[in-house]
Design a protein around this motif. Structure first.
Motif, PDB file in Angstrom:
ATOM      1  N   ALA A  47       1.442  -1.368   0.028  1.00 37.02           N
ATOM      2  CA  ALA A  47       0.120  -0.249   0.273  1.00 37.02           C
ATOM      3  C   ALA A  47       0.492   0.946  -0.339  1.00 37.02           C
ATOM      4  CB  ALA A  47      -1.049  -0.064   1.466  1.00 37.02           C
ATOM      5  N   GLN A  48       2.430   1.262   0.400  1.00 35.61           N
ATOM      6  CA  GLN A  48       3.553   2.725  -0.074  1.00 35.61           C
ATOM      7  C   GLN A  48       3.502   2.362  -1.020  1.00 35.61           C
ATOM      8  OE1 GLN A  48       3.917   3.706   3.110  1.00 35.61           O
ATOM      9  NE2 GLN A  48       2.856   2.526   4.011  1.00 35.61           N
ATOM     10  N   SER A  49       3.615   3.892  -1.864  1.00 35.19           N
ATOM     11  CA  SER A  49       3.936   4.579  -3.014  1.00 35.19           C
ATOM     12  C   SER A  49       5.648   4.071  -2.705  1.00 35.19           C
ATOM     13  CB  SER A  49       3.726   5.619  -4.212  1.00 35.19           C
ATOM     14  OG  SER A  49       4.032   6.525  -2.673  1.00 35.19           O
ATOM     15  N   HIS A  50       6.358   3.707  -4.530  1.00 31.54           N
ATOM     16  CA  HIS A  50       7.945   3.324  -4.338  1.00 31.54           C
ATOM     17  C   HIS A  50       8.221   4.418  -5.430  1.00 31.54           C
ATOM     18  CE1 HIS A  50       8.550  -0.212  -1.229  1.00 31.54           C
ATOM     19  NE2 HIS A  50       6.513  -0.124  -1.754  1.00 31.54           N
ATOM     20  N   ARG A  51       9.864   4.291  -5.427  1.00 34.63           N
ATOM     21  CA  ARG A  51      10.687   4.904  -6.150  1.00 34.63           C
ATOM     22  C   ARG A  51      11.464   4.022  -6.228  1.00 34.63           C
ATOM     23  NH1 ARG A  51      15.346   8.038  -7.111  1.00 34.63           N
ATOM     24  NH2 ARG A  51      15.159   9.358  -8.999  1.00 34.63           N
ATOM     25  N   LEU A  52      11.488   3.522  -7.761  1.00 32.86           N
ATOM     26  CA  LEU A  52      12.677   2.440  -8.081  1.00 32.86           C
ATOM     27  C   LEU A  52      13.177   2.858  -9.079  1.00 32.86           C
ATOM     28  CD1 LEU A  52      12.279  -0.608  -8.324  1.00 32.86           C
ATOM     29  CD2 LEU A  52      12.157  -0.315 -10.088  1.00 32.86           C
ATOM     30  N   PRO A  53      14.838   2.794  -8.817  1.00 35.03           N
ATOM     31  CA  PRO A  53      15.980   3.518 -10.057  1.00 35.03           C
ATOM     32  C   PRO A  53      15.639   2.777 -11.422  1.00 35.03           C
ATOM     33  CG  PRO A  53      16.752   3.725  -7.774  1.00 35.03           C
ATOM     34  CD  PRO A  53      15.737   2.452  -7.716  1.00 35.03           C
ATOM     35  N   LEU A  54      16.218   3.327 -12.509  1.00 34.88           N
ATOM     36  CA  LEU A  54      15.978   2.005 -13.843  1.00 34.88           C
ATOM     37  C   LEU A  54      16.918   1.262 -13.907  1.00 34.88           C
ATOM     38  CD1 LEU A  54      12.687   3.292 -15.027  1.00 34.88           C
ATOM     39  CD2 LEU A  54      12.697   1.274 -14.264  1.00 34.88           C
ATOM     40  N   PRO A  55      17.092   0.387 -14.829  1.00 31.85           N
ATOM     41  CA  PRO A  55      18.730   0.413 -14.696  1.00 31.85           C
ATOM     42  C   PRO A  55      18.967   0.987 -16.022  1.00 31.85           C
ATOM     43  CG  PRO A  55      16.663  -1.902 -15.342  1.00 31.85           C
ATOM     44  CD  PRO A  55      16.290  -0.743 -14.846  1.00 31.85           C
ATOM     45  N   ASP A  56      20.139   1.113 -16.826  1.00 29.34           N
ATOM     46  CA  ASP A  56      21.022   1.582 -17.691  1.00 29.34           C
ATOM     47  C   ASP A  56      19.978   1.924 -19.006  1.00 29.34           C
ATOM     48  OD1 ASP A  56      22.088   3.707 -15.458  1.00 29.34           O
ATOM     49  OD2 ASP A  56      24.290   2.237 -16.463  1.00 29.34           O
ATOM     50  N   TRP A  57      19.836   0.485 -19.167  1.00 27.48           N
ATOM     51  CA  TRP A  57      19.032   0.760 -20.394  1.00 27.48           C
ATOM     52  C   TRP A  57      17.660   0.696 -20.407  1.00 27.48           C
ATOM     53  CZ3 TRP A  57      14.726  -3.052 -19.977  1.00 27.48           C
ATOM     54  CH2 TRP A  57      14.710  -3.650 -19.429  1.00 27.48           C
ATOM     55  N   GLY A  58      16.808   0.648 -19.109  1.00 31.10           N
ATOM     56  CA  GLY A  58      15.929   0.798 -19.515  1.00 31.10           C
ATOM     57  C   GLY A  58      15.491   2.060 -18.688  1.00 31.10           C
ATOM     58  N   ARG A  59      16.354   3.439 -18.664  1.00 30.75           N
ATOM     59  CA  ARG A  59      16.062   4.798 -17.986  1.00 30.75           C
ATOM     60  C   ARG A  59      15.091   6.108 -18.854  1.00 30.75           C
ATOM     61  NH1 ARG A  59      19.449   7.126 -14.323  1.00 30.75           N
ATOM     62  NH2 ARG A  59      19.112   8.886 -15.511  1.00 30.75           N
ATOM     63  N   GLY A  60      14.682   5.176 -20.276  1.00 29.96           N
ATOM     64  CA  GLY A  60      14.044   6.310 -20.795  1.00 29.96           C
ATOM     65  C   GLY A  60      12.895   5.662 -21.233  1.00 29.96           C
ATOM     66  N   SER A  61      12.524   4.109 -20.881  1.00 29.89           N
ATOM     67  CA  SER A  61      11.426   3.546 -20.712  1.00 29.89           C
ATOM     68  C   SER A  61       9.937   5.025 -20.870  1.00 29.89           C
ATOM     69  CB  SER A  61      10.994   2.355 -19.294  1.00 29.89           C
ATOM     70  OG  SER A  61      12.631   1.710 -19.454  1.00 29.89           O
ATOM     71  N   ARG A  62       9.068   4.102 -21.625  1.00 31.01           N
ATOM     72  CA  ARG A  62       7.604   4.612 -21.451  1.00 31.01           C
ATOM     73  C   ARG A  62       6.655   3.966 -20.735  1.00 31.01           C
ATOM     74  NH1 ARG A  62       3.774   4.071 -25.978  1.00 31.01           N
ATOM     75  NH2 ARG A  62       5.024   2.603 -26.628  1.00 31.01           N
ATOM     76  N   VAL A  63       5.818   3.456 -19.605  1.00 30.40           N
ATOM     77  CA  VAL A  63       4.452   3.348 -19.672  1.00 30.40           C
ATOM     78  C   VAL A  63       3.725   2.503 -20.683  1.00 30.40           C
ATOM     79  CG1 VAL A  63       2.597   2.922 -17.926  1.00 30.40           C
ATOM     80  CG2 VAL A  63       4.868   4.629 -17.015  1.00 30.40           C
TER      81      VAL A  63
END
Ligand code: NOJ
Length: 533
Positions: free
Chosen positions: A488-504
C-alpha cells in the motif's frame, strides 16, 4: 521459429453450467458458449477449455462421466458441440475438452458390468479388493472428499476403490483393455477436431500395486479436510503413470505429425515442483503443460512470489514450457484471496510471466467468491465436510453478462446464486468503464499479443524487496520491464541504465505511474508494464 499456439496463447476456462443458458433451465449450455464466442474474441483469449460436458448423473457436476463419447442433454447434443467447435475455429479460437480418465461414474456401463459379478469380463476394469481380515476396508486410504476411499459392494462381496465420491469408481489403468478404450476416447474427440485436453487428476491414475497403507501426515490440521490426515504416498504419483502420460502424448502428437494441427495435453497435477516436473516426460515426452498452481497458494508477498517464480523457472527441464494459473473451479477466486486492488496486480503478473496463462471465467470481472446459504449448497465436497470452507460452489456461480434479468445468464432460476453486485459487476457495464478490471484484462491481452517479449521472451528478475517485484521480459530487441507493487506504499525504483528512457505501456491505476529522472514512481497497489525506449 514461430512458437506453437499453446505456448504464446492464453487459455480461458469455461465452467459450462455457469457460462450462458439458452434453453431456460437455469444451467449453461453449449449454445450459450457458442453465443458468447465473440465476447471471448473481444476479450482477447486464444483457447477455451470447457469443463466436462459428457452425460453424467452430475453427482460431481460432470466429473462423474457415464459416457465419454457423447454430450449430456443438459448441455446440448453432439451437433451443438460440433457447431461450437466450428464457430470457435472460424474465429481462431482453439477448443480443449476436459478428459476424466481416472474414474467413471458408477452409472457408466463399464462399472455396471464390472459390479455385476466377479466373473464379469469387465471386473478388472476397476479396482476391486477383498476386505481386510477384520472385514473392514483393504487399507487406510482416504477419499479426497473425506472417509474411506473403499466402498463395500454387497452383491459381489468385495470393496472397490474411489479416490473421490463412491459414485466415482477408479478405473484400473494397469489393465490394457482400459488403456485401449480410453485412448479410443481421446481419438474420438481429436478426430472431431478438438485441439487438446485438460487431463483430470493425472497424478492419481496409477496406485501402488500392493496397496500399502498411506503414512500419516505430520502437518495435518482438521481444518484442512480429512483427506490430509494421510500423505498420498502410495495412492498417487506412481512411476507407472508416466508410461500412460507418454502414450497419451504419442496419440496427440500423431495428429500434428500427420499435419492435422498440433494438439495439446495439459495435466491437472497438484504436486511439489520437483515431482511436477516429471510429467513433462523423460526419455519420452508426456504432457505439454503440467498445470502449475503455485500462484494460487503462495503468500501474496513480493519475496515469496519471486522465490516461486525463480525456483519454478530453474526447475523446468530442457524444452519444458512454463504455465501459470490464478484460479479454477476448485479453488478460491483470486479476488477473494487477494482483494480487488491486488486482483489487478495479479492480472498483470499472470499475463506477463513467461509461460502459458490459464484464466478462469469471471476472474476478468474481479468476480469474488459468492456467499452460498446452507440451503443452496450443491457441491458434494461441501455437503460431505461442511463448514471448512472447502466447498466449491462460491467459485462456480453464473457469469454476469449484463444488467438484465439474472444478469443475462438465464431467464430461469440460476442453478447457483449470482454475485450480489451483478447489476454493476457485469461484462456489458464493465466493458464501458475505462478503469474496470475487465478493460485492464483486455488491454493486457492485447498488449501480450502485440509484444512477443511478453509471451515467449526471456524472463529476468531485476529487483525484489518487501513490496516490489520487478522483472524484465526480452525478445530480440524488444525489452519490457514489469513492476508490481504488492503493498500500500508508493515506491521510487531506479531503473537500469538500459531502461532509463522507458515509457509506460500499461498501468493498473489511472495516470499514477511515472518515469522521471531514470526512476519509476509506482503508486500503492500498482503494477505497470514499461517499454525500454
Ligand atoms: C478434479 C476436478 O477439478 C474436480 O472438480 C473434481 O471434483 C475431481 N477432479 C474429481 O474428478
Amino acid at each position: 521459429m514461430t512458437a506453437p499456439w499453446w505456448q504464446n496463447g492464453v487459455i480461458y476456462q469455461i465452467y459450462p453450467r455457469s457460462f450462458q443458458d439458452t434453453n431456460g433451465d437455469g444451467i449453461g449450455d453449449l449454445r450459450g458458449i457458442e453465443r458468447r464466442l465473440d465476447d471471448l474474441v473481444s476479450l482477447g483469449v486464444d483457447a477455451i477449455w470447457i469443463s466436462p460436458i459428457y452425460p453424467s448423473p452430475m453427482v460431481d457436476f460432470g466429473y462423474d462421466v457415464a459416457d465419454y463419447c457423447a454430450i449430456d442433454p443438459r448441455f446440448g447434443t453432439l451437433a451443438d458441440f460440433d457447431d461450437v467447435l466450428m464457430q470457435a475455429h472460424r474465429r481462431g479460437l482453439k477448443v480443449l475438452l476436459d478428459f476424466v480418465p481416472n474414474h467413471t461414474s458408477d452409472q457408466h456401463p463399464w462399472f455396471v458390468e464390472s459390479r455385476a459379478s466377479r466373473q464379469n469380463q469387465k471386473r478388472d476394469w476397476y479396482i476391486w479388493h477383498d476386505a481386510a481380515a477384520d472385514g473392514g476396508p483393504p487399507n487406510n486410504w482416504i477419499s479426497d472428499f473425506g472417509d474411506s476411499a473403499w466402498e463395500w459392494d454387497e452383491t459381489t462381496g468385495q470393496y472397490y476403490y474411489h479416490a473421490f465420491l463412491k459414485e466415482q469408481p477408479d478405473l484400473n489403468w494397469r489393465h490394457p483393455a482400459v488403456r485401449a478404450a480410453m485412448y479410443d476416447v481421446m481419438r474420438f474427440w481429436f478426430d472431431r477436431g478438438v485441439d487438446g485436453f485438460r487431463i483430470d487428476v493425472l497424478w492419481h491414475m496409477v496406485k501402488a500395486a500392493d496397496f500399502p497403507n498411506n503414512p500419516p501426515n505430520p502437518a495435518y490440521r482438521p481444518e484442512m479436510g480429512e483427506m490430509h490426515r494421510l500423505l498420498q504416498l502410495h495412492s498417487t504419483d506412481q512411476p507407472e503413470v508416466h508410461r500412460i502420460a507418454a502414450e497419451m502424448r504419442d496419440i496427440a502428437d500423431g495428429y500434428g505429425a500427420r499435419g492435422q494441427g498440433e494438439r495439446v495435453l495439459i495435466g491437472e497435477i497438484y504436486l511439489p515442483v520437483d515431482r511436477l516436473m516429471h510429467y513433462y516426460g523423460g526419455e519420452r515426452p508426456e504432457v505439454h503443460l503440467p498445470f502449475n498452481f503455485q500462484l494460487i497458494d503462495t503468500p501474496w508477498q513480493a519475496r515469496a512470489l519471486a522465490a516461486v517464480i525463480t525456483s519454478y523457472e530453474a526447475a523446468l527441464p530442457l524444452g519444458g514450457w512454463p504455465n501459470w494459473v490464478l484460479g479454477n473451479h476448485d479453488r478460491p477466486r483470486v479476488a477473494a484471496k487477494r482483494g480487488q486492488a491486488q486482483a489487478r496486480v495479479a492480472a498483470v503478473l499472470l499475463l506477463t510471466l513467461r509461460g502459458t496463462p490459464t484464466l478462469y471465467y469471471g476472474d476478468e470481472l474481479g468476480l469474488s467468491d459468492v456467499m452460498i446459504e446452507a440451503s443452496q449448497v450443491r457441491d458434494p465436497r461441501e455437503l460431505r465436510e461442511p463448514g471448512l470452507a472447502l466447498g466449491r460452489d462460491p467459485v462456480r456461480t453464473p457469469m454476469p453478462w449484463d444488467d438484465s434479468e439474472n444478469a443475462g445468464f438465464t431467464t430461469a432460476h440460476p442453478w447457483l446464486p449470482l454475485n450480489a453486485d451483478w447489476p454493476t459487476r457485469n461484462v456489458a457495464r464493465m466493458s464501458e468503464e475505462p478503469q474496470s478490471i475487465l478493460t485492464l484484462y483486455r488491454r493486457l491481452l492485447a498488449l501480450r499479443r502485440n509484444r512477443r517479449a511478453l509471451s515467449i521472451g526471456n524472463f529476468v528478475l531485476l529487483n525484489v524487496d518487501d513490496e516490489m517485484l520487478v522483472y524484465e521480459r526480452r525478445h530480440g530487441s524488444e525489452r519490457l520491464i514489469v513492476a508490481l507493487n504488492l503493498g500500500a506504499q508508493s515506491h521510487r525504483l531506479p531503473l537500469p541504465d538500459w531502461g532509463r528512457g522507458s515509457r509506460v505501456l500499461l498501468s493498473t491505476v489511472a495516470d499514477a505511474a511515472l518515469v522521471e529522472d531514470g526512476a519509476l514512481l509506482l503508486g500503492s497497489n500498482e503494477a505497470v508494464v514499461l517499454e525500454a525506449g
